[in-house]
Enzyme design. Structure first.
Site, PDB file in Angstrom:
ATOM      1  N   ASP A 296       0.832  -1.218   0.000  1.00 42.61           N
ATOM      2  CA  ASP A 296       0.000   0.000   0.000  1.00 42.61           C
ATOM      3  C   ASP A 296       0.864   1.264   0.000  1.00 42.61           C
ATOM      4  O   ASP A 296       0.368   2.363  -0.251  1.00 42.61           O
ATOM      5  CB  ASP A 296      -0.972   0.006   1.196  1.00 42.61           C
ATOM      6  CG  ASP A 296      -0.282   0.002   2.555  1.00 42.61           C
ATOM      7  OD1 ASP A 296       0.955  -0.128   2.604  1.00 42.61           O
ATOM      8  OD2 ASP A 296      -0.987   0.124   3.578  1.00 42.61           O
ATOM      9  N   GLU A 297       2.183   1.085   0.273  1.00 40.89           N
ATOM     10  CA  GLU A 297       3.047   2.270   0.330  1.00 40.89           C
ATOM     11  C   GLU A 297       3.200   2.936  -1.032  1.00 40.89           C
ATOM     12  O   GLU A 297       3.649   4.082  -1.120  1.00 40.89           O
ATOM     13  CB  GLU A 297       4.415   1.910   0.922  1.00 40.89           C
ATOM     14  CG  GLU A 297       4.283   1.419   2.348  1.00 40.89           C
ATOM     15  CD  GLU A 297       5.599   1.350   3.113  1.00 40.89           C
ATOM     16  OE1 GLU A 297       6.497   2.155   2.849  1.00 40.89           O
ATOM     17  OE2 GLU A 297       5.705   0.458   3.977  1.00 40.89           O
TER      18      GLU A 297
ATOM     19  N   LYS B  81       8.983  -0.098  -5.485  1.00 42.35           N
ATOM     20  CA  LYS B  81       7.841  -1.025  -5.584  1.00 42.35           C
ATOM     21  C   LYS B  81       6.828  -0.510  -6.608  1.00 42.35           C
ATOM     22  O   LYS B  81       6.259  -1.281  -7.374  1.00 42.35           O
ATOM     23  CB  LYS B  81       7.167  -1.195  -4.216  1.00 42.35           C
ATOM     24  CG  LYS B  81       7.989  -1.898  -3.156  1.00 42.35           C
ATOM     25  CD  LYS B  81       8.303  -3.341  -3.467  1.00 42.35           C
ATOM     26  CE  LYS B  81       7.100  -4.244  -3.390  1.00 42.35           C
ATOM     27  NZ  LYS B  81       7.499  -5.678  -3.636  1.00 42.35           N
TER      28      LYS B  81
HETATM   29  N1  LIG Z   1       6.165  -6.741   5.530  1.00 44.25           N
HETATM   30  C1  LIG Z   1       5.074  -6.044   5.198  1.00 44.25           C
HETATM   31  O1  LIG Z   1       4.380  -5.517   6.060  1.00 44.25           O
HETATM   32  C2  LIG Z   1       4.662  -5.929   3.740  1.00 44.25           C
HETATM   33  C3  LIG Z   1       3.426  -5.364   3.451  1.00 44.25           C
HETATM   34  C4  LIG Z   1       3.019  -5.302   2.114  1.00 44.25           C
HETATM   35  C5  LIG Z   1       3.830  -5.799   1.119  1.00 44.25           C
HETATM   36  N2  LIG Z   1       5.039  -6.330   1.427  1.00 44.25           N
HETATM   37  C6  LIG Z   1       5.847  -6.873   0.316  1.00 44.25           C
HETATM   38  O2  LIG Z   1       5.888  -8.274   0.504  1.00 44.25           O
HETATM   39  C7  LIG Z   1       7.131  -8.808   0.041  1.00 44.25           C
HETATM   40  C8  LIG Z   1       7.782  -9.602   1.150  1.00 44.25           C
HETATM   41  O3  LIG Z   1       7.976  -8.750   2.284  1.00 44.25           O
HETATM   42  P1  LIG Z   1       8.660  -9.297   3.611  1.00 44.25           P
HETATM   43  O4  LIG Z   1       8.259  -8.408   4.702  1.00 44.25           O
HETATM   44  O5  LIG Z   1       8.430 -10.755   3.711  1.00 44.25           O
HETATM   45  O6  LIG Z   1      10.193  -9.018   3.265  1.00 44.25           O
HETATM   46  P2  LIG Z   1      11.501  -9.679   3.866  1.00 44.25           P
HETATM   47  O7  LIG Z   1      12.537  -8.600   3.794  1.00 44.25           O
HETATM   48  O8  LIG Z   1      11.231 -10.339   5.170  1.00 44.25           O
HETATM   49  O9  LIG Z   1      11.857 -10.841   2.821  1.00 44.25           O
HETATM   50  C9  LIG Z   1      12.396 -10.591   1.568  1.00 44.25           C
HETATM   51  C10 LIG Z   1      13.071 -11.869   1.096  1.00 44.25           C
HETATM   52  O10 LIG Z   1      13.569 -11.638  -0.239  1.00 44.25           O
HETATM   53  C11 LIG Z   1      14.893 -12.171  -0.321  1.00 44.25           C
HETATM   54  N3  LIG Z   1      15.610 -11.419  -1.368  1.00 44.25           N
HETATM   55  C12 LIG Z   1      16.034 -10.129  -1.302  1.00 44.25           C
HETATM   56  N4  LIG Z   1      16.662  -9.796  -2.445  1.00 44.25           N
HETATM   57  C13 LIG Z   1      16.622 -10.892  -3.255  1.00 44.25           C
HETATM   58  C14 LIG Z   1      17.078 -11.162  -4.572  1.00 44.25           C
HETATM   59  N5  LIG Z   1      17.725 -10.228  -5.276  1.00 44.25           N
HETATM   60  N6  LIG Z   1      16.840 -12.383  -5.096  1.00 44.25           N
HETATM   61  C15 LIG Z   1      16.187 -13.352  -4.380  1.00 44.25           C
HETATM   62  N7  LIG Z   1      15.745 -13.154  -3.132  1.00 44.25           N
HETATM   63  C16 LIG Z   1      15.953 -11.934  -2.565  1.00 44.25           C
HETATM   64  C17 LIG Z   1      15.478 -11.986   1.064  1.00 44.25           C
HETATM   65  O11 LIG Z   1      16.575 -12.864   1.276  1.00 44.25           O
HETATM   66  C18 LIG Z   1      14.276 -12.283   1.950  1.00 44.25           C
HETATM   67  O12 LIG Z   1      14.194 -13.667   2.231  1.00 44.25           O
HETATM   68  C19 LIG Z   1       7.962  -7.609  -0.404  1.00 44.25           C
HETATM   69  O13 LIG Z   1       7.873  -7.503  -1.787  1.00 44.25           O
HETATM   70  C20 LIG Z   1       7.297  -6.414   0.276  1.00 44.25           C
HETATM   71  O14 LIG Z   1       7.437  -5.253  -0.522  1.00 44.25           O
HETATM   72  C21 LIG Z   1       5.474  -6.407   2.721  1.00 44.25           C
END
Ligand SMILES: NC(=O)c1ccc[n+]([C@@H]2O[C@H](COP(=O)([O-])OP(=O)(O)OC[C@H]3O[C@@H](n4cnc5c(N)ncnc54)[C@H](O)[C@@H]3O)[C@@H](O)[C@H]2O)c1
Length: 338
Positions: free
Chosen positions: A125-126, A156
């Site tokens: 949502d950001e 994003k």
């Molecule tokens: N955490 C939240 O509240 C939230 C909310 C909405 C959307 N999101 C989106 O959801 C997705 C996951 O978020 P999260 O909180 O689990 O993030 P996170 O940082 O916990 O996990 C990201 C994962 O991606 C891996 N990664 C990073 N770069 C990489 C690359 N180049 N190749 C392969 N793997 C790679 C990391 O090792 C990690 O395991 C993201 O795209 C984020 O934008 C997160």
């Protein structure tokens, strides 16, 4: 069916893998670079299941990704892989552009080259920017214009635009979900809720940005996983779905709730200099996913925060290994001779 889950060793991706293994009979490949945010030990139990395979690699490495697609021919790709921490994007924006934008384009190029039933982009949502604190009547819908604040949200939003363009130009069968803040098990300790739990347990100060009045719309991670599962199976190709739980809380309220759950004093709260460009309020209107796919959040904040605090109390090993850095050894231990 074979599902490629990128970023599956992170917070939401790992919860999604557990969800899929429990709910369906598909084969899953988890691809993750294991950056500081990736923790393979999170998938320890899931990896006992023969339907899950782990591959270490970078979504932005074209040669590696094409080889993987040629060998595995996934039916569905769910892209969670991202640099995800706003504060880090203010320090080093470049890596956010590389992974979040270039990585997304490489994955979609592979989907075009080798064929795919669905490419799903996990967004946030950001991308809509923020809402004023004094207009509780306003919510983000899928039509709200993109209006980003940080290098993270800009990367994003750029990825989302690319995904839409691959649908329009190349007819790639894509979907996008834009979710509010998640919380729950396996959340990396630098993020607000786990950081507060861990600091409070050690009677350390709980740093709160500015006056703590910024509002976030919290969703229990399992509810997000159910939403993505519904979208990849029943969602309409080319569509964006907002996902949120109408659980708006100020950061200060969240921190106070954590302290209350742990029986700790509010004296531990320490207000620190505000984050640059700090978004004021996020609030999702999830009407579309509800009306089209029947999705509704199942876990209220009151229940979810209790479950989360309990999980961190019962899984100290998991987060202590992150705090002391030893979680990085898990991959070497498991895969050094493979
Ligand atoms: N955490 C939240 O509240 C939230 C909310 C909405 C959307 N999101 C989106 O959801 C997705 C996951 O978020 P999260 O909180 O689990 O993030 P996170 O940082 O916990 O996990 C990201 C994962 O991606 C891996 N990664 C990073 N770069 C990489 C690359 N180049 N190749 C392969 N793997 C790679 C990391 O090792 C990690 O395991 C993201 O795209 C984020 O934008 C997160």
């Amino acid at each position: 069916m074979k599902i490629l889950v990128t970023g599956g060793a992170g917070f939401i991706g790992s919860n999604f893998i557990y969800h899929e293994l429990a709910q369906h009979n598909d084969n899953i490949i988890c691809l993750d670079l294991l950056t500081y945010a990736g923790n393979l030990s999170t998938l320890k139990d899931a990896l006992k299941d023969d339907r899950l395979q782990f591959v270490k690699g970078d979504i932005a490495d074209r040669k590696f990704i094409y080889n993987l697609f040629e060998q595995e021919k996934p039916d569905i790709v769910v892209n969670f892989a991202a640099e995800s921490h706003v504060d880090r994007s203010i320090e080093t924006p470049e890596i956010f552009l590389q992974t979040n934008i270039i990585g997304t384009s490489v994955l979609m190029d592979a989907c075009r080259k080798y064929g795919i039933k669905r490419y799903h982009q996990v967004s946030t949502d950001e991308v809509y920017g923020d809402l004023p604190l004094d207009r509780p009547d306003l919510f983000f819908t899928e039509e709200t214009p993109l209006h980003t604040s940080s290098p993270y949200s800009s990367s994003k939003a750029s990825a989302d635009l690319l995904v839409q363009s691959y649908h329009r130009t190349f007819n790639l069968p894509v979907t996008i979900s834009r979710c509010s803040n998640n919380y729950g098990p396996y959340h990396f300790p630098e993020k607000l809720i786990p950081l507060m739990i861990i600091n409070a347990l050690a009677d350390k100060k709980l740093p709160v940005y500015g006056t703590g009045e910024n509002v976030r719309d919290w969703l229990y991670v399992e509810d997000h996983c159910r939403a993505i599962d519904l979208i990849i199976r029943n969602g309409k190709v080319g569509e964006i779905y907002n996902v949120g739980g109408h659980n708006e809380k100020t950061n200060l309220d969240v921190v106070k709730t954590v302290l209350q759950e742990l029986g700790k004093s509010e004296d531990l709260i320490e207000f620190v200099a505000d984050r640059l460009g700090h978004d004021r309020r996020y609030a999702i209107d999830p009407a579309k996913i509800h009306n089209e796919l029947g999705w509704l959040p199942e876990t209220s904040f009151t229940v979810g925060i209790k479950k989360t605090v309990k999980w961190y109390l019962n899984n100290k090993d998991w987060w202590q290994q992150i705090v002391n850095g030893s979680y990085k050894d898990y991959y070497t231990k498991m895969y050094a001779h493979k």
